[in-house]
Design a protein around this motif. Structure first.
Motif, PDB file in Angstrom:
ATOM      1  N   ALA A  42       0.829  -1.201   0.000  1.00  0.00           N
ATOM      2  CA  ALA A  42       0.000   0.000   0.000  1.00  0.00           C
ATOM      3  C   ALA A  42       0.867   1.255   0.000  1.00  0.00           C
ATOM      4  O   ALA A  42       0.606   2.222  -0.733  1.00  0.00           O
ATOM      5  CB  ALA A  42      -0.937  -0.018   1.199  1.00  0.00           C
ATOM      6  N   ALA A  43       1.921   1.252   0.838  1.00  0.00           N
ATOM      7  CA  ALA A  43       2.805   2.424   0.912  1.00  0.00           C
ATOM      8  C   ALA A  43       3.540   2.633  -0.405  1.00  0.00           C
ATOM      9  O   ALA A  43       3.714   3.768  -0.865  1.00  0.00           O
ATOM     10  CB  ALA A  43       3.793   2.235   2.057  1.00  0.00           C
ATOM     11  N   ARG A  44       3.957   1.546  -1.020  1.00  0.00           N
ATOM     12  CA  ARG A  44       4.660   1.646  -2.308  1.00  0.00           C
ATOM     13  C   ARG A  44       3.747   2.227  -3.376  1.00  0.00           C
ATOM     14  O   ARG A  44       4.163   3.066  -4.191  1.00  0.00           O
ATOM     15  CB  ARG A  44       5.165   0.264  -2.726  1.00  0.00           C
ATOM     16  N   PHE A  45       2.499   1.799  -3.373  1.00  0.00           N
ATOM     17  CA  PHE A  45       1.533   2.319  -4.357  1.00  0.00           C
ATOM     18  C   PHE A  45       1.309   3.817  -4.144  1.00  0.00           C
ATOM     19  O   PHE A  45       1.291   4.603  -5.090  1.00  0.00           O
ATOM     20  CB  PHE A  45       0.216   1.560  -4.222  1.00  0.00           C
ATOM     21  N   LEU A  46       1.155   4.228  -2.883  1.00  0.00           N
ATOM     22  CA  LEU A  46       0.943   5.629  -2.577  1.00  0.00           C
ATOM     23  C   LEU A  46       2.139   6.467  -3.018  1.00  0.00           C
ATOM     24  O   LEU A  46       1.982   7.547  -3.609  1.00  0.00           O
ATOM     25  CB  LEU A  46       0.691   5.816  -1.074  1.00  0.00           C
ATOM     26  N   ASN A  47       3.341   5.989  -2.760  1.00  0.00           N
ATOM     27  CA  ASN A  47       4.546   6.722  -3.154  1.00  0.00           C
ATOM     28  C   ASN A  47       4.683   6.816  -4.670  1.00  0.00           C
ATOM     29  O   ASN A  47       5.174   7.813  -5.204  1.00  0.00           O
ATOM     30  CB  ASN A  47       5.786   6.059  -2.554  1.00  0.00           C
ATOM     31  N   THR A  48       4.236   5.754  -5.356  1.00  0.00           N
ATOM     32  CA  THR A  48       4.271   5.784  -6.826  1.00  0.00           C
ATOM     33  C   THR A  48       3.350   6.869  -7.361  1.00  0.00           C
ATOM     34  O   THR A  48       3.712   7.619  -8.278  1.00  0.00           O
ATOM     35  CB  THR A  48       3.849   4.415  -7.392  1.00  0.00           C
ATOM     36  N   CYS A  49       2.147   6.967  -6.802  1.00  0.00           N
ATOM     37  CA  CYS A  49       1.215   8.026  -7.200  1.00  0.00           C
ATOM     38  C   CYS A  49       1.827   9.406  -6.963  1.00  0.00           C
ATOM     39  O   CYS A  49       1.745  10.298  -7.818  1.00  0.00           O
ATOM     40  CB  CYS A  49      -0.099   7.885  -6.444  1.00  0.00           C
ATOM     41  N   ARG A  50       2.421   9.589  -5.819  1.00  0.00           N
ATOM     42  CA  ARG A  50       3.027  10.883  -5.493  1.00  0.00           C
ATOM     43  C   ARG A  50       4.172  11.212  -6.448  1.00  0.00           C
ATOM     44  O   ARG A  50       4.304  12.345  -6.915  1.00  0.00           O
ATOM     45  CB  ARG A  50       3.538  10.846  -4.055  1.00  0.00           C
ATOM     46  N   CYS A  51       4.997  10.199  -6.747  1.00  0.00           N
ATOM     47  CA  CYS A  51       6.137  10.413  -7.634  1.00  0.00           C
ATOM     48  C   CYS A  51       5.677  10.789  -9.037  1.00  0.00           C
ATOM     49  O   CYS A  51       6.197  11.728  -9.649  1.00  0.00           O
ATOM     50  CB  CYS A  51       7.006   9.158  -7.662  1.00  0.00           C
ATOM     51  N   ASP A  52       4.697  10.056  -9.557  1.00  0.00           N
ATOM     52  CA  ASP A  52       4.175  10.374 -10.884  1.00  0.00           C
ATOM     53  C   ASP A  52       3.572  11.764 -10.915  1.00  0.00           C
ATOM     54  O   ASP A  52       3.727  12.510 -11.898  1.00  0.00           O
ATOM     55  CB  ASP A  52       3.122   9.337 -11.292  1.00  0.00           C
ATOM     56  N   ASP A  54       4.408  14.316  -9.028  1.00  0.00           N
ATOM     57  CA  ASP A  54       5.497  15.307  -8.974  1.00  0.00           C
ATOM     58  C   ASP A  54       6.156  15.491 -10.341  1.00  0.00           C
ATOM     59  O   ASP A  54       6.599  16.587 -10.690  1.00  0.00           O
ATOM     60  CB  ASP A  54       6.553  14.868  -7.953  1.00  0.00           C
ATOM     61  N   ARG A  55       6.224  14.419 -11.144  1.00  0.00           N
ATOM     62  CA  ARG A  55       6.868  14.496 -12.457  1.00  0.00           C
ATOM     63  C   ARG A  55       5.898  14.890 -13.571  1.00  0.00           C
ATOM     64  O   ARG A  55       6.269  14.959 -14.742  1.00  0.00           O
ATOM     65  CB  ARG A  55       7.495  13.148 -12.808  1.00  0.00           C
ATOM     66  N   GLY A  56       4.640  15.131 -13.198  1.00  0.00           N
ATOM     67  CA  GLY A  56       3.645  15.493 -14.195  1.00  0.00           C
ATOM     68  C   GLY A  56       3.186  14.333 -15.044  1.00  0.00           C
ATOM     69  O   GLY A  56       2.641  14.524 -16.138  1.00  0.00           O
ATOM     70  N   LEU A  57       3.373  13.110 -14.560  1.00  0.00           N
ATOM     71  CA  LEU A  57       3.010  11.912 -15.318  1.00  0.00           C
ATOM     72  C   LEU A  57       1.795  11.202 -14.753  1.00  0.00           C
ATOM     73  O   LEU A  57       1.404  10.147 -15.255  1.00  0.00           O
ATOM     74  CB  LEU A  57       4.195  10.931 -15.342  1.00  0.00           C
ATOM     75  N   PHE A  58       1.183  11.756 -13.727  1.00  0.00           N
ATOM     76  CA  PHE A  58       0.073  11.062 -13.073  1.00  0.00           C
ATOM     77  C   PHE A  58      -1.144  11.023 -13.986  1.00  0.00           C
ATOM     78  O   PHE A  58      -1.602  12.035 -14.513  1.00  0.00           O
ATOM     79  CB  PHE A  58      -0.288  11.764 -11.765  1.00  0.00           C
ATOM     80  N   ASP A  59      -1.667   9.823 -14.196  1.00  0.00           N
ATOM     81  CA  ASP A  59      -2.856   9.605 -15.020  1.00  0.00           C
ATOM     82  C   ASP A  59      -3.750   8.624 -14.274  1.00  0.00           C
ATOM     83  O   ASP A  59      -3.394   7.448 -14.108  1.00  0.00           O
ATOM     84  CB  ASP A  59      -2.464   9.025 -16.378  1.00  0.00           C
ATOM     85  N   PRO A  60      -4.899   9.067 -13.771  1.00  0.00           N
ATOM     86  CA  PRO A  60      -5.773   8.176 -12.994  1.00  0.00           C
ATOM     87  C   PRO A  60      -6.132   6.892 -13.717  1.00  0.00           C
ATOM     88  O   PRO A  60      -6.368   5.854 -13.088  1.00  0.00           O
ATOM     89  CB  PRO A  60      -7.015   9.042 -12.745  1.00  0.00           C
ATOM     90  N   ARG A  61      -6.138   6.912 -15.057  1.00  0.00           N
ATOM     91  CA  ARG A  61      -6.509   5.718 -15.819  1.00  0.00           C
ATOM     92  C   ARG A  61      -5.516   4.584 -15.627  1.00  0.00           C
ATOM     93  O   ARG A  61      -5.853   3.411 -15.794  1.00  0.00           O
ATOM     94  CB  ARG A  61      -6.620   6.066 -17.302  1.00  0.00           C
TER      95      ARG A  61
END
Length: 351
Positions: A42-52, A54-61
C-alpha cells in the motif's frame, strides 16, 4: 479510529499499539482508490502516485482496476472500429495479428509497450518477413489510432524489410495460345468462363476476385465495368473495348442482382473456376508454373510496360488509385484506358 504511523510502517490504535490494521485502502485524489492486504504494498503504491504526480506523469486511468488503458481493452475497441472500415478478408488478417499481440501483452498498460517490447515480439515470430512486416503495420495502425483517441504517444516502430517473390509470367503470344485453348475447352459448356479469363488478361485494372464478383448491374450498357468495392476503396470504372461490348450484348441478360459470371442455374462461379480452367489450358499447351494472376494481369502489364510509361499504366491501366468523380472519369480516363487495353490484343497477334 486507527491512525497511520509512517515511522512504524503501520496503522495503529492510539490507545492499544499492539492492535494493527491488516487491510488497507489507498485513496489518491477523487479517482484513484485501491485496496491492499499488505502495508508495504500500500505504501509503495501511494509513493508511486506521489512520484508520478510530482513528475507530471500522473494519469488516474493507469490505476483503475478495469484496465482502461490495458492493451487488450484498447485492442478490442480498435478491432470494432476496423470491422466497420475494412473488408472481411482484411479484417480477418488484422484480427489475427492483434489476437497474437493480446496473448503477448494482455492487459499491459499501452504506455509500457515501446520499441523494445514490439521488436522482441516481432523477432520471436516464426514466420516469413512479409508476415512479420504485416504484423508491424497492424500494430502501427493501432498505436496511431490510440494516440488520436487517448493522447498516448505512439511508440517508434522497428524496421522490417522484405522482398516479394517473383511471379512467373508469359509473353503475349503464349498468353494468346492459352486463351484460345480455354475458349476451345469451355465455350460450348459456358462461354462466360473464357470471357472472364480474357477480360482478366485485357482489363488489368481488375483482379480475379473483383471480376468474379461482377453482377449484371455492374456492367454498363454504355461500355463500363463498375467495380463498386475494390481494394483501392474508391469505386473503380473500367472502360470496355467495342468488341467486348458487342460480346456482352450478345449474351442473355439477367436480373440486376444476378452474378454475371454464373452457371446456367444462376449460381455464381466458384472461387477457383477461372484458376482451374487456366491451369488446365496451360497444361494442354505446355506452359508450367504460371498461375492465373501471373499469366493474365502481370503478363499483360509487363508487356504493356514496353509501350506505355509507368504513370500511364498506373493511372489508366491498372488503376491502382482512382479518386475522380464518375463524370470526370468518363471524360478524361476512358480513351487512354481503352488505348491500353486495345494494345494488349495487338501484342497477342504479333508474330
Amino acid at each position: 479510529i486507527l491512525q497511520h504511523n509512517e515511522r512504524k510502517q503501520a496503522v495503529l490504535c492510539p490507545d492499544h499499539p499492539e492492535v494493527r490494521a491488516s487491510r488497507f485502502r489507498v485513496q489518491y485524489g477523487r479517482k484513484v482508490m485501491k485496496r491492499f492486504k499488505d502495508y508495504a504494498q500500500a505504501a509503495r503504491f501511494l509513493n508511486t502516485c506521489r512520484c508520478d504526480d510530482d513528475r507530471g506523469l500522473f494519469d488516474p486511468r493507469d490505476y483503475r482496476t478495469n484496465f482502461p488503458l490495458g492493451f487488450e481493452t484498447q485492442a478490442k475497441k480498435w478491432l470494432k472500429v476496423k470491422a466497420q472500415q475494412v473488408k472481411p478478408n482484411s479484417y480477418r488478417d488484422i484480427k489475427r495479428d492483434m489476437d497474437k499481440a493480446i496473448v503477448e501483452w494482455g492487459q499491459t498498460n499501452c504506455k509500457l509497450i515501446q520499441y523494445a517490447q514490439i521488436e522482441d515480439w516481432l523477432l520471436a515470430m516464426k514466420v516469413g518477413d512479409k508476415t512479420r512486416f504485416n504484423a508491424r503495420a497492424t500494430l502501427g495502425q493501432f498505436f496511431g489510432w490510440l494516440q488520436k483517441r487517448e493522447g498516448i504517444p505512439a511508440p517508434e516502430m522497428p524496421e522490417i524489410n522484405y522482398e516479394l517473390g517473383w511471379r512467373n509470367i508469359i509473353d503475349m503470344q503464349t498468353q494468346a495460345r492459352v486463351l484460345a485453348k480455354i475458349k476451345e475447352m469451355t465455350w460450348e459448356r459456358n462461354p462466360r468462363i473464357w470471357i472472364g479469363i480474357k477480360w482478366l488478361a485485357d482489363y488489368i485494372a481488375i483482379r480475379p476476385g473483383e471480376m468474379r464478383a461482377l453482377r449484371e448491374r455492374d456492367i454498363d450498357v454504355n461500355g463500363f465495368l463498375v467495380i463498386p468495392s475494390p481494394k483501392e476503396k474508391s469505386p473503380k470504372l473500367v472502360p470496355m473495348l467495342d468488341e467486348d461490348i458487342e460480346l456482352y450484348r450478345s449474351l442473355p441478360r439477367g436480373f440486376p442482382d444476378l452474378f454475371f459470371f454464373r452457371h446456367s442455374n444462376g449460381k455464381q462461379f466458384a472461387r477457383e473456376m477461372f484458376w482451374r480452367n487456366w491451369i488446365a489450358a496451360c497444361k494442354e499447351v505446355g506452359v508450367k508454373g504460371v498461375d492465373l494472376y501471373g499469366g493474365t494481369r502481370h503478363s499483360t502489364a509487363s508487356a504493356l510496360g514496353e509501350h506505355f510509361t509507368k504513370d500511364e499504366l498506373r493511372d489508366s491501366g491498372t488503376m491502382h488509385a482512382t479518386n475522380k468523380a464518375f463524370e470526370r472519369y468518363m471524360q478524361h480516363k476512358a480513351q487512354p484506358s481503352r488505348d491500353i487495353y486495345q494494345a494488349a490484343g495487338r501484342l497477342r497477334r504479333m508474330e
